[in-house]
Design an enzyme around this catalytic site. Sequence first.
Site, short mmCIF file in Angstrom:
data_model
loop_
_atom_site.label_atom_id
_atom_site.label_comp_id
_atom_site.label_asym_id
_atom_site.label_seq_id
_atom_site.Cartn_x
_atom_site.Cartn_y
_atom_site.Cartn_z
N ASP A 55 64.44 51.74 10.37
CA ASP A 55 64.62 53.19 10.30
C ASP A 55 64.97 53.72 8.91
O ASP A 55 65.32 54.89 8.77
CB ASP A 55 65.70 53.68 11.28
N VAL A 94 65.63 46.83 19.17
CA VAL A 94 64.77 46.68 17.99
C VAL A 94 64.80 45.23 17.51
O VAL A 94 63.77 44.64 17.19
CB VAL A 94 65.20 47.65 16.86
N PRO A 108 77.47 41.19 17.05
CA PRO A 108 78.57 41.02 18.00
C PRO A 108 78.08 41.02 19.45
O PRO A 108 78.62 40.33 20.29
CB PRO A 108 79.48 42.22 17.75
N LYS A 109 77.02 41.79 19.72
CA LYS A 109 76.51 41.92 21.09
C LYS A 109 75.03 41.57 21.10
O LYS A 109 74.27 42.05 20.25
CB LYS A 109 76.70 43.37 21.58
#
Lengths: 274, 274
Positions: free
Chosen positions: A147, A31, A51-52
């Site tokens: 969302d 997203v 973090p990723k």
Amino acid sequence: MSIEIPEPNGSLMLAWQVRNRHVLLVGGGAVALSRIELLLQADAKVTVVAPKIDPTIEQYEKLGLLYKVHRRKFLKDDLKMYEGEASRKLDQFSGVDHFGPEEMEQIEQAVKQEQFALVLTAIDDKNLSKQIYYWCKAGRMQVNIADKPKQCDFYFGSVVRQGSIQIMISSNGKSPRLCHKLKHDKLEPLLASLDAKTAVDNLGKMRGELRHRVAPGEDTPTIKERMAWNTQVTDLFTIEEWGQFDDTALNRLLSFYPKVPQRQDIIVVPLENF
Amino acid sequence: MSIEIPEPNGSLMLAWQVRNRHVLLVGGGAVALSRIELLLQADAKVTVVAPKIDPTIEQYEKLGLLYKVHRRKFLKDDLKMYEGEASRKLDQFSGVDHFGPEEMEQIEQAVKQEQFALVLTAIDDKNLSKQIYYWCKAGRMQVNIADKPKQCDFYFGSVVRQGSIQIMISSNGKSPRLCHKLKHDKLEPLLASLDAKTAVDNLGKMRGELRHRVAPGEDTPTIKERMAWNTQVTDLFTIEEWGQFDDTALNRLLSFYPKVPQRQDIIVVPLENF
């Protein structure tokens, strides 16, 4: 007097201007990537905190398209990571009744270099998302929590692009997938068949020539005459025809100003159409 | 790895949410009226400030569609006309590391009842417009100064509406009249021919039934399975077909969950098509 009452329950559809403005994106997944693609189209300075990071986002980073990527968890102070002297002065300005050039420049600097124009989150942590929403609103910042429609100042939609033309489709949350279908099955083929890009480039060129060369002037009567001529001439031809004009045709059109030409002054109907 | 670089020089197209949010409109002429028509579609609480008010705006006022109309010149303090206790508390909240329910409610109240979500001007006075722009930016407010693209956080475009579907067309300032033509000559007929309104209503109904009756649950695997099914089933039919389904067809579709039906499970091909 009878008037038409606007149909309620919609959104306010806007083309937001974030060129050279900071935007904070919390999250580094699929997203987040889709947000970045839209933000880069609008020339935003994007700061990503996650973090990723998705490999495509990393590619954008390597290409120098992102302002900054922080590979770590979000911290509350990130919302003010660029705030400096100019931002701190803003509060003093609330009492100023008339701004001079120096104060205007300081405000511009705060807005363009020290503040986030928008904050977007696309993370799974619902509690953190909620806190970010309230931190943003307490700090008078505009925010979209993916969302969580209730925690959004604005929604995204499906966007079709052809040069300077951008078309956004929203279903107001009812069916994002139908928006995607409308875009893919209908609007993209329609725009491609029209060559709307060339049409709008031609019209942009004509407006520019009109304003800067043929009928310059920034007084109200001059502006009004230019606008009226522009509207009438734009409406004289179809979008398809505007997509086919070249510079010769544009110059011929402009040569009529302030008179409005007729279709046959510009378009010669081919013999086989008689 | 090869990636596509997003095309720059565009806008960030957004569906802004201003339902029950205050919006300030400075000006009462034709442009102001066009802004009001868009704002009312999005259920905003509109406050108008202008010495002279367009007759249609007056009609809206009489019908109770506007929050407040002030028949006078704009004053700087108008930007804070609804600010009260909750807003004044916001600044104290910047140091709070975790918001509890009470603080969240105070923030909501400030945002929904005491602040302008957006400020729009549509007046001829260029100096006043400029001051309003800087007052807004110093106060961290989002603003559109009509006809001054550099003093706009956002632009308006041409908007097509059919029920829950809204489509905005922007030419990024190059030719607003072409946007109008695209809307009038192409997108309005296209939407009318599709019955996109019924299609999106059907898809919205299907999503609602799926979530609340057929496959309830807010855990991640359930959500993902629902979303995947929804996407596949949406793509199984054309927009025109979605516009023709009735409740019987929708219930038949839902009865297949979690299996994805095939087209022929739902649509009986008429004999003459063989």
